[in-house]
Design a protein around this motif. Structure first.
Motif, short mmCIF file in Angstrom:
data_model
loop_
_atom_site.label_atom_id
_atom_site.label_comp_id
_atom_site.label_asym_id
_atom_site.label_seq_id
_atom_site.Cartn_x
_atom_site.Cartn_y
_atom_site.Cartn_z
N THR A 142 -118.55 -1.43 27.26
CA THR A 142 -118.88 -0.83 25.97
C THR A 142 -117.81 -1.16 24.94
OG1 THR A 142 -120.01 0.97 27.10
CG2 THR A 142 -119.45 1.33 24.79
N GLN A 152 -118.39 -3.28 21.48
CA GLN A 152 -118.08 -2.72 20.17
C GLN A 152 -117.09 -3.58 19.40
OE1 GLN A 152 -119.80 -0.30 18.70
NE2 GLN A 152 -121.01 -0.39 20.56
N CYS A 155 -121.14 5.70 22.29
CA CYS A 155 -121.78 4.39 22.12
C CYS A 155 -122.52 3.99 23.39
CB CYS A 155 -120.74 3.32 21.79
SG CYS A 155 -120.04 3.45 20.16
N ARG A 156 -121.90 4.18 24.54
CA ARG A 156 -122.53 3.82 25.81
C ARG A 156 -123.81 4.64 26.02
NH1 ARG A 156 -119.15 5.08 30.84
NH2 ARG A 156 -119.87 7.14 30.28
N SER A 216 -126.61 3.62 23.55
CA SER A 216 -127.23 2.33 23.81
C SER A 216 -128.10 2.35 25.05
CB SER A 216 -126.17 1.23 23.94
OG SER A 216 -125.42 1.40 25.11
#
Length: 75
Positions: free
Chosen positions: A13, A17, A65-66, A69
């Motif tokens: 991740t 990013q 974020c992980r 997504s």
């Protein structure tokens, strides 16, 4: 970086990013976010551009974020 060493599950991740936040690829080809964008984010997060990023905040953001997504697109 030390905060990420202990969390190998976040490594992919973090790499994703870094690539996503990097501006156009040009020499010296170092993936770094745009300085103006980073200053804006630091000011909105901490109220100042002078405060360093806290490792716990980096880990929280990468975890978010992980998770974001991995969820299906609601469209």
């Amino acid at each position: 970086m030390r905060a990420l060493v202990a969390r190998p599950a976040l490594w992919p991740t973090a790499l994703r990013q870094v690539v996503r936040l990097s501006p156009r690829r040009r020499p010296p080809y170092l993936p770094r976010p745009d300085a103006a964008w980073l200053a804006f984010r630091m000011e909105t997060m901490y109220g100042s551009t002078d405060r360093p990023l806290r490792p716990a905040d980096l880990v929280s953001w990468l975890t978010w974020c992980r998770e974001a997504s991995s969820k299906p697109d609601p469209r």
